[in-house]
Design an enzyme around this catalytic site. Structure first.
Site, mmCIF file in Angstrom:
data_model
loop_
_atom_site.group_PDB
_atom_site.id
_atom_site.type_symbol
_atom_site.label_atom_id
_atom_site.label_comp_id
_atom_site.label_asym_id
_atom_site.label_seq_id
_atom_site.Cartn_x
_atom_site.Cartn_y
_atom_site.Cartn_z
ATOM 1 N N ARG A 178 0.841 -1.206 0.000
ATOM 2 C CA ARG A 178 0.000 0.000 0.000
ATOM 3 C C ARG A 178 0.876 1.256 0.000
ATOM 4 O O ARG A 178 0.536 2.266 -0.611
ATOM 5 C CB ARG A 178 -0.932 -0.026 1.226
ATOM 6 C CG ARG A 178 -1.972 1.068 1.196
ATOM 7 C CD ARG A 178 -3.000 0.890 2.299
ATOM 8 N NE ARG A 178 -2.408 1.017 3.620
ATOM 9 C CZ ARG A 178 -3.038 0.721 4.759
ATOM 10 N NH1 ARG A 178 -4.287 0.269 4.734
ATOM 11 N NH2 ARG A 178 -2.444 0.865 5.931
ATOM 12 N N LYS A 224 -2.674 6.431 1.427
ATOM 13 C CA LYS A 224 -2.462 6.955 2.780
ATOM 14 C C LYS A 224 -1.605 8.225 2.712
ATOM 15 O O LYS A 224 -0.450 8.265 3.148
ATOM 16 C CB LYS A 224 -1.824 5.868 3.659
ATOM 17 C CG LYS A 224 -2.292 5.943 5.105
ATOM 18 C CD LYS A 224 -2.029 4.646 5.819
ATOM 19 C CE LYS A 224 -2.064 4.816 7.316
ATOM 20 N NZ LYS A 224 -3.303 5.323 7.871
ATOM 21 N N GLU A 236 -16.182 5.582 5.131
ATOM 22 C CA GLU A 236 -15.361 5.155 6.270
ATOM 23 C C GLU A 236 -15.301 6.292 7.277
ATOM 24 O O GLU A 236 -15.948 7.314 7.102
ATOM 25 C CB GLU A 236 -13.970 4.732 5.806
ATOM 26 C CG GLU A 236 -13.164 5.818 5.117
ATOM 27 C CD GLU A 236 -11.732 5.381 4.825
ATOM 28 O OE1 GLU A 236 -11.161 4.620 5.621
ATOM 29 O OE2 GLU A 236 -11.175 5.825 3.817
HETATM 30 N N1 PLP Z 1 -9.011 4.187 6.883
HETATM 31 C C1 PLP Z 1 -8.214 5.204 7.186
HETATM 32 C C2 PLP Z 1 -8.576 6.540 6.681
HETATM 33 C C3 PLP Z 1 -7.072 4.985 7.964
HETATM 34 O O1 PLP Z 1 -6.272 5.992 8.284
HETATM 35 C C4 PLP Z 1 -6.782 3.695 8.433
HETATM 36 C C5 PLP Z 1 -5.574 3.431 9.209
HETATM 37 O O2 PLP Z 1 -4.592 2.976 8.730
HETATM 38 C C6 PLP Z 1 -7.642 2.661 8.084
HETATM 39 C C7 PLP Z 1 -8.745 2.939 7.316
HETATM 40 C C8 PLP Z 1 -7.374 1.265 8.532
HETATM 41 O O3 PLP Z 1 -6.363 0.679 7.768
HETATM 42 P P1 PLP Z 1 -5.462 -0.480 8.365
HETATM 43 O O4 PLP Z 1 -6.371 -1.553 8.781
HETATM 44 O O5 PLP Z 1 -4.601 -0.877 7.214
HETATM 45 O O6 PLP Z 1 -4.707 0.105 9.482
HETATM 46 C C1 COI Z 2 -3.658 3.535 11.689
HETATM 47 O O1 COI Z 2 -4.603 2.885 12.125
HETATM 48 O O2 COI Z 2 -2.525 3.046 11.567
HETATM 49 C C2 COI Z 2 -3.825 4.915 11.244
HETATM 50 O O3 COI Z 2 -2.966 5.399 10.557
HETATM 51 C C3 COI Z 2 -5.007 5.675 11.676
HETATM 52 C C4 COI Z 2 -4.666 6.958 12.348
HETATM 53 C C5 COI Z 2 -5.931 7.662 12.630
HETATM 54 C C6 COI Z 2 -3.867 6.788 13.588
#
Ligand code: PLP
Ligand code: COI
Length: 340
Positions: A81, A183, A219
């Protein structure tokens, strides 16, 4: 004698570690500095990150298992990602191998800061890259810094697996065909104002709608959404402007393979919310956090599971996910990366 650390009370906040990984990009290639001790970075006032927000990041965790090992959960997906995010921001490629090496080095050198098994805390790892070279016209930098730092953290939402309330945002976090699927730091800058308003009104987080039509749910500011239908089907929204969460992708597999649920990723209309039995948010920081209610401009949408405790499916998903992460349950092939 050193005071015993209360790991369980840790907030989700930055506490610098003794070392972090660093690589710099110049003259068309990456140079790995390896572990460095200085938590500060000194760069030009005209750096592309300051002027035009040329930066993206990742978030993952190191877990201490019952047997004392240190493991990470699917870091290959974070590496991939990160590559997608870099590509979209014209940041030079960081290979999966370099990403994993950087994360491993950081965690290994700071093993003493990985909270003990069962403490409820983990070591949060934040890889990020910035355009460090100067620009004035709108253009990508010629120089970059890639760093990986860590911080011991507790849960993102206080109270662990206690239901939270979301509020529907009147602002969008990402544009149609914009950067919602990567991200990028700018997505989070865009969510600050709306997030501040939600917190000031007493809500845990915003629920964002699809920026094109505002008829579908997307989300929250920092986590994906999951729903459970009244006939026990797991549903998660699909949209190009949602971040492809590692946790959400894993939860779909866990739902199917461990809990025997039907699980689908599809467009979820806002008008459907009243029909769901359970709602939750999922992410690395958030883990799985149940949502008891959603505020839609004063109209409260309540889920059957209520505000007192997680619904049965959210609870089982939480227990299975954390069981796999902490080594209590067998993991699907390739999910657990052993650091040491
Ligand atoms: N959506 C957003 C906007 C996020 O910042 C995060 C955090 O990383 C997620 C979803 C969840 O992603 P992950 O499960 O890869 O941490
Ligand atoms: C994560 O879950 O790793 C994120 O980057 C989300 C953030 C709001 C801390």
């Amino acid at each position: 004698m050193e005071k015993k650390k209360d790991w369980g009370a840790l907030p989700f906040a930055y506490t610098p570690l003794k070392s972090r990984y660093e690589a710099v990009y110049k003259d068309g290639r990456w140079f790995e500095n390896g572990l460095v001790t200085d938590a500060d970075i000194k760069i030009s006032e005209s750096a592309a990150v300051f002027q035009y927000a040329q930066t993206c990041f990742e978030g993952l965790k190191a877990y201490r298992t019952e047997s004392g090992e240190i493991v990470m959960f699917r870091p290959d997906l974070n590496a991939k990602r990160f590559q997608d995010s870099c590509r979209r921001l014209l940041i030079p490629e960081i290979t999966e191998e370099m990403f994993i090496r950087a994360v491993d080095m950081t965690v290994r050198d700071n093993a003493g800061s990985v909270p003990p098994y069962g403490s409820g805390a983990t070591l949060y790892i934040r890889p990020f890259v910035i355009g460090s070279g100067p620009v004035l016209g709108v253009a990508p930098a010629k120089e970059y810094i890639f760093r990986v730092f860590g911080s011991p953290v507790g849960t993102y939402f206080k109270g662990g697996i206690k239901p939270i309330t979301l509020t529907v945002s009147d602002y969008d976090r990402a544009a149609p065909r914009g950067t919602g699927g990567i991200k990028a730091g700018i997505n989070y800058a865009m969510s600050l104002y709306a997030g501040g308003k939600a917190h000031a009104a007493g809500f845990a987080e915003n629920l964002y709608l699809d920026p094109g039509t505002r008829s579908r749910v997307e989300e929250t500011g920092g986590a994906n959404l999951i729903f459970v239908t009244k006939d026990n089907k797991l549903v998660t929204p699909r949209s190009p402007s949602i971040l492809p969460s590692v946790t959400r992708r894993s939860v779909l597999t866990i739902g199917r393979q461990y809990l025997g649920l039907e699980a689908e990723e599809r467009e979820v209309y806002f008008s459907e919310l009243d029909d769901f039995a359970e709602c939750g948010i999922c992410g690395t920081a958030a883990v799985i956090c149940p949502v008891g209610a959603i505020n839609d401009h004063g109209r409260i949408i309540s889920f059957d599971s209520g505000m007192d405790e997680a619904g049965p499916v959210c609870r089982r998903l939480y227990e299975t996910l954390t069981g796999i992460q902490m080594g209590r349950l067998p993991a699907p092939e390739g999910w657990i990366h052993r650091v040491m």
